[in-house]
Design a protein around this motif. Structure first.
Motif, mmCIF file in Angstrom:
data_model
loop_
_atom_site.group_PDB
_atom_site.id
_atom_site.type_symbol
_atom_site.label_atom_id
_atom_site.label_comp_id
_atom_site.label_asym_id
_atom_site.label_seq_id
_atom_site.Cartn_x
_atom_site.Cartn_y
_atom_site.Cartn_z
ATOM 1 N N ALA A 205 -36.849 -121.005 -0.152
ATOM 2 C CA ALA A 205 -35.511 -120.486 -0.471
ATOM 3 C C ALA A 205 -34.464 -121.573 -0.650
ATOM 4 C CB ALA A 205 -35.062 -119.525 0.632
ATOM 5 N N PHE A 206 -34.888 -122.841 -0.792
ATOM 6 C CA PHE A 206 -33.915 -123.927 -0.782
ATOM 7 C C PHE A 206 -33.956 -124.788 -2.034
ATOM 8 C CE2 PHE A 206 -34.689 -122.792 3.632
ATOM 9 C CZ PHE A 206 -33.388 -122.557 4.060
ATOM 10 N N GLU A 207 -34.356 -124.190 -3.137
ATOM 11 C CA GLU A 207 -34.219 -124.832 -4.446
ATOM 12 C C GLU A 207 -32.747 -124.807 -4.830
ATOM 13 O OE1 GLU A 207 -33.469 -123.672 -8.599
ATOM 14 O OE2 GLU A 207 -33.822 -122.268 -6.959
ATOM 15 N N VAL A 208 -32.318 -125.716 -5.707
ATOM 16 C CA VAL A 208 -30.890 -125.959 -5.893
ATOM 17 C C VAL A 208 -30.114 -124.745 -6.404
ATOM 18 C CG1 VAL A 208 -31.178 -126.924 -8.234
ATOM 19 C CG2 VAL A 208 -29.203 -127.605 -6.817
ATOM 20 N N SER A 209 -30.709 -123.913 -7.249
ATOM 21 C CA SER A 209 -29.965 -122.732 -7.699
ATOM 22 C C SER A 209 -30.027 -121.615 -6.671
ATOM 23 C CB SER A 209 -30.477 -122.234 -9.053
ATOM 24 O OG SER A 209 -31.673 -121.494 -8.909
ATOM 25 N N SER A 210 -31.018 -121.673 -5.772
ATOM 26 C CA SER A 210 -31.167 -120.643 -4.749
ATOM 27 C C SER A 210 -30.220 -120.873 -3.583
ATOM 28 C CB SER A 210 -32.606 -120.621 -4.225
ATOM 29 O OG SER A 210 -33.524 -120.396 -5.266
ATOM 30 N N ALA A 211 -29.947 -122.149 -3.266
ATOM 31 C CA ALA A 211 -29.082 -122.456 -2.133
ATOM 32 C C ALA A 211 -28.372 -123.791 -2.356
ATOM 33 C CB ALA A 211 -29.877 -122.500 -0.837
ATOM 34 N N PRO A 212 -27.495 -123.875 -3.375
ATOM 35 C CA PRO A 212 -26.757 -125.124 -3.584
ATOM 36 C C PRO A 212 -25.835 -125.410 -2.402
ATOM 37 C CG PRO A 212 -25.804 -123.357 -4.897
ATOM 38 C CD PRO A 212 -27.068 -122.814 -4.296
ATOM 39 N N ILE A 213 -25.831 -126.645 -1.934
ATOM 40 C CA ILE A 213 -24.957 -127.032 -0.830
ATOM 41 C C ILE A 213 -23.624 -127.489 -1.418
ATOM 42 C CG2 ILE A 213 -24.689 -128.513 1.184
ATOM 43 C CD1 ILE A 213 -26.968 -126.414 1.344
ATOM 44 N N VAL A 214 -22.532 -126.899 -0.930
ATOM 45 C CA VAL A 214 -21.197 -127.171 -1.467
ATOM 46 C C VAL A 214 -20.340 -127.846 -0.404
ATOM 47 C CG1 VAL A 214 -21.378 -125.220 -3.041
ATOM 48 C CG2 VAL A 214 -20.296 -124.903 -0.819
ATOM 49 N N PRO A 215 -19.292 -128.575 -0.821
ATOM 50 C CA PRO A 215 -18.465 -129.333 0.126
ATOM 51 C C PRO A 215 -17.540 -128.445 0.946
ATOM 52 C CG PRO A 215 -17.657 -129.624 -2.113
ATOM 53 C CD PRO A 215 -18.932 -128.848 -2.224
ATOM 54 N N ALA A 216 -17.718 -128.460 2.255
ATOM 55 C CA ALA A 216 -16.880 -127.647 3.140
ATOM 56 C C ALA A 216 -15.422 -128.084 3.066
ATOM 57 C CB ALA A 216 -17.390 -127.755 4.576
ATOM 58 N N HIS A 217 -15.172 -129.372 2.884
ATOM 59 C CA HIS A 217 -13.791 -129.855 2.895
ATOM 60 C C HIS A 217 -12.997 -129.383 1.677
ATOM 61 C CE1 HIS A 217 -15.792 -133.008 0.453
ATOM 62 N NE2 HIS A 217 -14.606 -133.220 -0.084
ATOM 63 N N ILE A 218 -13.691 -128.888 0.665
ATOM 64 C CA ILE A 218 -13.014 -128.376 -0.532
ATOM 65 C C ILE A 218 -12.921 -126.855 -0.512
ATOM 66 C CG2 ILE A 218 -13.276 -128.096 -3.039
ATOM 67 C CD1 ILE A 218 -14.234 -130.964 -3.160
ATOM 68 N N TYR A 219 -13.923 -126.184 0.025
ATOM 69 C CA TYR A 219 -13.985 -124.720 -0.092
ATOM 70 C C TYR A 219 -13.631 -123.953 1.175
ATOM 71 C CZ TYR A 219 -15.908 -125.032 -4.757
ATOM 72 O OH TYR A 219 -16.062 -125.268 -6.104
ATOM 73 N N LYS A 220 -13.778 -124.540 2.331
ATOM 74 C CA LYS A 220 -13.554 -123.792 3.569
ATOM 75 C C LYS A 220 -12.119 -123.275 3.634
ATOM 76 C CE LYS A 220 -14.586 -123.978 8.518
ATOM 77 N NZ LYS A 220 -15.689 -122.997 8.426
ATOM 78 N N GLY A 221 -11.969 -121.982 3.934
ATOM 79 C CA GLY A 221 -10.654 -121.375 4.053
ATOM 80 C C GLY A 221 -9.974 -121.057 2.746
ATOM 81 N N THR A 222 -10.708 -121.107 1.620
ATOM 82 C CA THR A 222 -10.122 -120.841 0.304
ATOM 83 C C THR A 222 -10.722 -119.576 -0.299
ATOM 84 O OG1 THR A 222 -11.763 -122.044 -1.054
ATOM 85 C CG2 THR A 222 -10.008 -123.354 -0.020
ATOM 86 N N ASP A 223 -10.143 -119.158 -1.418
ATOM 87 C CA ASP A 223 -10.711 -118.088 -2.232
ATOM 88 C C ASP A 223 -11.838 -118.720 -3.046
ATOM 89 O OD1 ASP A 223 -11.384 -116.220 -4.143
ATOM 90 O OD2 ASP A 223 -9.316 -115.722 -4.677
#
Length: 530
Positions: A163-181
């Motif tokens: 379940a951890f192929e890049v389109s299945s579970a891309p890791i995104v930057p928390a410092h950019i997205y956390k607490g945002t829409d």
């Protein structure tokens, strides 16, 4: 005892796979650095943020920007990516991932366990339907160190390691997205990942430009300086660009399949069908059960009988496809060739329509439905035209609809169709890529790759849930045969073909296809021979 030995063996295998992948990267240091690669991008994607959109064009570009914990070799064995090693507990409940050291985001911020926790616990469950399903089996996700993540499952979930192929579970930057829409974050327009290439420019209607990430965590990689993803809407222009050398890579349906014999005869080009193992692409016509007469299984069965899949495979895809026999692709685990199938038989289609009381009018028409075509080039237009012609022969009039890729995804996700041509990836295991289409708990309006037809069968739901939890392969097979045997009878969608896509490359370009995810891979080791 058998299950305990299975998970011990799995733990050893994944550790060895991780070590092998790192070693392979180190051995490639002698390759050529520099150069610009031109890749066909068709159609132009609506967005490059891989967490929000998993359509093929987004995957092709986004797979160079974003990474996940793992990737997969041609035999679907897990390989190291952002996770350098991993172990699975003997009971199959605990997965421990040790992350790579020295990884930074494209904006220079350090990557670590907090980003993985945010991606898996907050971001993906909200925006990514397939990841949401996989992560629904998780009891907890914790970090036990700055580069160690421990995932504990509620119960064994056999396909979880896949379940951890890049389109299945891309890791995104928390410092950019956390607490945002998440869906409306401005960063979606200028994606930031950890991959070997950084977003540079997007001139809509022309190209997307990625440039080398000089601070990529894998030493001496990537080899290429730049990648231009060229948007070329016209099919003939794509063929000319490939044969002239102005683009060096084409994939999926970029080139009309009718030209494959011509392409294979060109001494400057190479063709491979490797790199599509993980996806198990399966084309179908999704049927909206909320719309009459598509709510009647007899009508859906009639559509199945009216379609000659062999014709589609041979005369539209020119052998780059196989007739689909049911909901599970023959390259996907737990395929069963003994399930009910719908061989081409227009007389059976007519008999079912008669049974429904749908008698032909003076013009021979019994019913009418709309078909939203897939906006991925001339080949798919031919599929729609063929379906229209075939159904007309049994008295079902088809009104063809067309749109761009972004609008297609919106309409498909929001159930704004009678029927729609699509192909979905099966991701090596029914629990990862097939169940999502037929489980009623995955009916989510606005979600791409969900149960958009509105199919509901509680017995099927129960069997699919049990199969996903079962660790004994023989018992899993029995449960899947039971579930998909019933799905075959209910005919919630009209299956068309299993796709064996070609990737076409200029012979000077090396290492384009290096894993089971093909051109959606990172291209970190891709180089141009000088």
């Amino acid at each position: 005892m058998r299950n305990t030995m299975f998970f011990r063996k799995t733990a050893l295998n994944v550790l060895l796979a991780g070590a092998a992948a790192i070693g392979a990267g180190a051995s490639a240091m002698a390759q050529t650095h520099g150069g610009t690669l031109n890749v066909i991008l068709n159609p132009e994607p609506p967005i490059l943020m891989l967490g929000l959109n998993q359509q093929t064009p987004t995957q092709i570009v986004g797979g160079k920007i974003y990474e996940s914990l793992l990737t997969y070799d041609f035999k679907l064995n897990p390989q190291a990516s952002l996770a350098k090693s991993w172990t699975v507990s003997p009971d199959g409940l605990t997965y421990t991932f040790e992350l790579q050291e020295g990884v930074t985001w494209h904006d220079g911020k350090p990557f670590g366990a907090d980003d993985v926790l945010f991606s898996l616990k907050e971001y993906l469950p909200e925006v990514h339907a397939r990841a949401r399903n996989n992560l629904s089996h998780v009891a907890s996700i914790e970090k036990t160190g700055p580069l160690t993540v421990v995932i504990t499952l509620k119960e064994p979930y056999s396909p979880f390691i896949n379940a951890f192929e890049v389109s299945s579970a891309p890791i995104v930057p928390a410092h950019i997205y956390k607490g945002t829409d998440f869906r409306n974050n401005p960063a979606n327009q200028t994606p930031i990942g950890t991959g070997p290439f950084k977003f540079k420019e997007w001139q809509r209607g022309r190209f997307v430009l990625l440039e080398r990430n000089d601070k990529y965590w894998r030493p001496n990689l990537p080899y290429l300086d730049k990648i231009y993803f060229q948007v070329i809407p016209d099919a003939n222009s794509r063929l000319v660009a490939l044969e002239s050398g102005s683009v060096q890579v084409a994939s999926f349906g970029d080139i009309d399949f009718a030209f494959l014999p011509q392409i294979k005869a060109n001494p400057q080009l190479e063709v491979t069908t490797q790199g599509y193992e993980f996806t198990g692409s399966h084309a179908a016509i999704e049927l909206n059960h909320r719309t009459k007469p598509l709510d009647d299984a007899r009508f859906r069965q009639a559509i199945q009988y009216a379609i000659d899949r062999k014709f589609i495979a041979e005369r539209i895809f020119f052998g780059a496809a196989r007739p689909a026999t049911g909901p599970v692709s023959s390259v996907t685990r737990f395929y069963d060739d003994k399930l009910p199938r719908y061989d081409y038989d227009p007389k059976k289609a007519i008999a079912l329509l008669d049974e429904m009381g749908l008698k032909p009018d003076a013009n021979g028409k019994r019913a009418s439905i709309k078909l939203l075509g897939l906006p991925y080039g001339d080949t798919w237009n031919k599929v729609s035209e063929y379906v229209k012609n075939s159904l007309s022969k049994v008295g079902v009039a088809v009104v063809l609809e067309s749109t761009d890729a972004g609008s297609w995804a919106r309409r498909y996700s929001n159930w704004e169709f009678d029927s729609v041509v699509e192909y979905l990836y099966q991701y090596s295991d029914p629990a990862l890529g097939v169940d999502r289409t037929y489980r009623s708990d995955n009916i989510h309006k606005g979600g791409y790759g969900t149960n958009t037809s509105g199919y509901v069968n509680k017995d099927v739901d129960a069997a699919l849930v049990a199969a996903a939890k079962e660790v004994d392969p023989l018992k899993r097979q029995q449960l899947y045969s039971q579930a998909y045997g019933q799905v075959a009878k209910d005919a919630p969608t009209a299956w068309l073909v299993e796709l064996a896509f070609p990737t076409i490359t200029n012979k000077k370009v090396k290492n384009v296809t290096t894993s089971a995810i093909g051109v959606a891979e990172s291209f970190a080791t891709t180089y141009i021979e000088k």
